[in-house]
Design a protein around this motif. Structure first.
Motif, PDB file in Angstrom:
ATOM      1  N   THR A  60      -3.862  18.647   7.065  1.00  0.00           N
ATOM      2  CA  THR A  60      -2.374  18.692   6.792  1.00  0.00           C
ATOM      3  C   THR A  60      -1.557  17.526   7.801  1.00  0.00           C
ATOM      4  O   THR A  60      -0.798  16.923   7.713  1.00  0.00           O
ATOM      5  CB  THR A  60      -2.351  19.976   7.624  1.00  0.00           C
ATOM      6  N   VAL A  61      -2.272  16.834   8.746  1.00  0.00           N
ATOM      7  CA  VAL A  61      -2.187  14.986   9.565  1.00  0.00           C
ATOM      8  C   VAL A  61      -1.939  14.478   8.283  1.00  0.00           C
ATOM      9  O   VAL A  61      -0.888  13.967   8.475  1.00  0.00           O
ATOM     10  CB  VAL A  61      -2.989  15.151  10.652  1.00  0.00           C
ATOM     11  N   PRO A  62      -2.879  13.905   7.464  1.00  0.00           N
ATOM     12  CA  PRO A  62      -2.132  12.671   6.625  1.00  0.00           C
ATOM     13  C   PRO A  62      -1.349  13.202   5.687  1.00  0.00           C
ATOM     14  O   PRO A  62      -0.487  12.560   4.936  1.00  0.00           O
ATOM     15  CB  PRO A  62      -4.120  12.323   6.191  1.00  0.00           C
ATOM     16  N   ILE A  63      -1.903  14.427   5.412  1.00  0.00           N
ATOM     17  CA  ILE A  63      -0.607  14.685   4.269  1.00  0.00           C
ATOM     18  C   ILE A  63       0.938  14.982   4.539  1.00  0.00           C
ATOM     19  O   ILE A  63       1.505  14.070   3.997  1.00  0.00           O
ATOM     20  CB  ILE A  63      -1.314  16.119   3.119  1.00  0.00           C
TER      21      ILE A  63
ATOM     22  N   SER B 101       6.184   9.568   5.477  1.00  0.00           N
ATOM     23  CA  SER B 101       6.204   7.899   4.210  1.00  0.00           C
ATOM     24  C   SER B 101       6.608   7.822   3.147  1.00  0.00           C
ATOM     25  O   SER B 101       7.414   7.001   3.493  1.00  0.00           O
ATOM     26  CB  SER B 101       4.819   7.203   4.822  1.00  0.00           C
ATOM     27  N   LEU B 102       6.445   8.713   2.293  1.00  0.00           N
ATOM     28  CA  LEU B 102       7.384   8.007   0.794  1.00  0.00           C
ATOM     29  C   LEU B 102       8.621   8.456   1.346  1.00  0.00           C
ATOM     30  O   LEU B 102       9.500   7.986   0.673  1.00  0.00           O
ATOM     31  CB  LEU B 102       6.051   8.862   0.322  1.00  0.00           C
ATOM     32  N   VAL B 103       9.165   9.393   2.067  1.00  0.00           N
ATOM     33  CA  VAL B 103      10.292   9.568   2.113  1.00  0.00           C
ATOM     34  C   VAL B 103      11.452   8.671   2.764  1.00  0.00           C
ATOM     35  O   VAL B 103      12.001   7.839   2.530  1.00  0.00           O
ATOM     36  CB  VAL B 103      10.911  11.260   2.589  1.00  0.00           C
TER      37      VAL B 103
ATOM     38  N   LEU C 284      13.363   2.642   9.262  1.00  0.00           N
ATOM     39  CA  LEU C 284      12.738   3.445   8.445  1.00  0.00           C
ATOM     40  C   LEU C 284      11.206   2.546   7.655  1.00  0.00           C
ATOM     41  O   LEU C 284      10.329   3.391   8.024  1.00  0.00           O
ATOM     42  CB  LEU C 284      13.752   3.796   7.023  1.00  0.00           C
ATOM     43  N   THR C 285      11.945   2.120   8.001  1.00  0.00           N
ATOM     44  CA  THR C 285      10.028   0.653   7.111  1.00  0.00           C
ATOM     45  C   THR C 285       9.242   0.566   9.100  1.00  0.00           C
ATOM     46  O   THR C 285       8.085   0.591   8.000  1.00  0.00           O
ATOM     47  CB  THR C 285      10.789  -0.687   6.824  1.00  0.00           C
ATOM     48  N   HIS C 286       9.997   0.453   9.560  1.00  0.00           N
ATOM     49  CA  HIS C 286       8.741   0.327  10.700  1.00  0.00           C
ATOM     50  C   HIS C 286       8.466   2.252  10.934  1.00  0.00           C
ATOM     51  O   HIS C 286       7.236   2.410  11.224  1.00  0.00           O
ATOM     52  CB  HIS C 286       9.501   0.282  12.236  1.00  0.00           C
TER      53      HIS C 286
ATOM     54  N   LEU D 182       4.025   5.664   9.782  1.00  0.00           N
ATOM     55  CA  LEU D 182       3.136   7.259   9.406  1.00  0.00           C
ATOM     56  C   LEU D 182       2.365   7.162   9.272  1.00  0.00           C
ATOM     57  O   LEU D 182       0.831   8.124   8.822  1.00  0.00           O
ATOM     58  CB  LEU D 182       4.949   8.172   8.771  1.00  0.00           C
ATOM     59  N   ILE D 183       1.778   5.981   8.264  1.00  0.00           N
ATOM     60  CA  ILE D 183       0.703   5.568   7.194  1.00  0.00           C
ATOM     61  C   ILE D 183      -0.342   5.527   8.357  1.00  0.00           C
ATOM     62  O   ILE D 183      -1.066   6.347   7.983  1.00  0.00           O
ATOM     63  CB  ILE D 183       0.655   4.717   6.358  1.00  0.00           C
TER      64      ILE D 183
END
Length: 180
Positions: free
Chosen positions: A35-38, A44-46, A60-62, A67-68
């Protein structure tokens, strides 16, 4: 294989290689850790998409880059216990082959996200600008690949019963108490 050896292989796949490391019988750690990486990678995509919409996208970019990174670390933890779960599956079976593809896809996704993080931190976008289309595409393709891998993980648990308790154990959750 005979019916008895098939059932023995199924029983083997339900037991943890190490309960302390992979989670006790009927409660594996791998599904908890994924659940952590998902979650991190979906967010991160949002953030990536939102960075292309808002007036000042730097936060947002940072945030997306971090998040990645969180997702990569979470994926490595999930991979460690997932690898232990893979060892419980008898080799040469459809469940084992599905597990290998699931693992390979997850490792490829994790590597893609790690590369994406390095790209972002290595000057992939000027300070204060939105996420580039290439970085956005890498995240989107990686997340789509993760969805395919998640489907295979679901197949391992819900179709093949890997690390799922026996039905006789599950039945205790459906017993009703009769009150006089």
């Amino acid at each position: 294989m005979t019916v008895n050896s098939d059932l023995e292989g199924l029983r083997q796949a339900k037991q943890p290689v190490s309960g302390a490391l992979a989670g006790p019988y009927g409660h594996p750690f791998h599904p908890i850790l994924v659940t952590v990486p998902i979650g991190a990678w979906v967010c991160s995509l949002v953030f990536d998409i939102a960075s292309r919409i808002v007036h000042r996208p730097a936060f947002l970019t940072h945030g997306s880059a971090w998040l990645i990174a969180i997702g990569v670390l979470g994926a490595l933890a999930a991979a460690c216990v997932g690898f232990l779960d893979l060892f419980a599956i008898p080799t040469g079976t459809p469940a084992f082959r599905t597990g290998l593809v699931h693992m390979a896809l997850n490792l490829a996704v994790t590597a893609a996200y790690a590369a994406g993080f390095a790209w972002r931190r290595g000057g992939g976008f000027p300070e204060g600008q939105c996420v580039g289309y290439g970085q956005l595409a890498l995240s989107a393709v990686s997340l789509a690949t993760l969805a395919v891998s998640g489907y295979l993980g679901g197949k391992l648990a819900y179709r093949y019963g890997v690390r799922v308790a026996e039905e006789s154990v599950q039945a205790e959750g459906y017993r009703t108490r009769h009150r006089p």
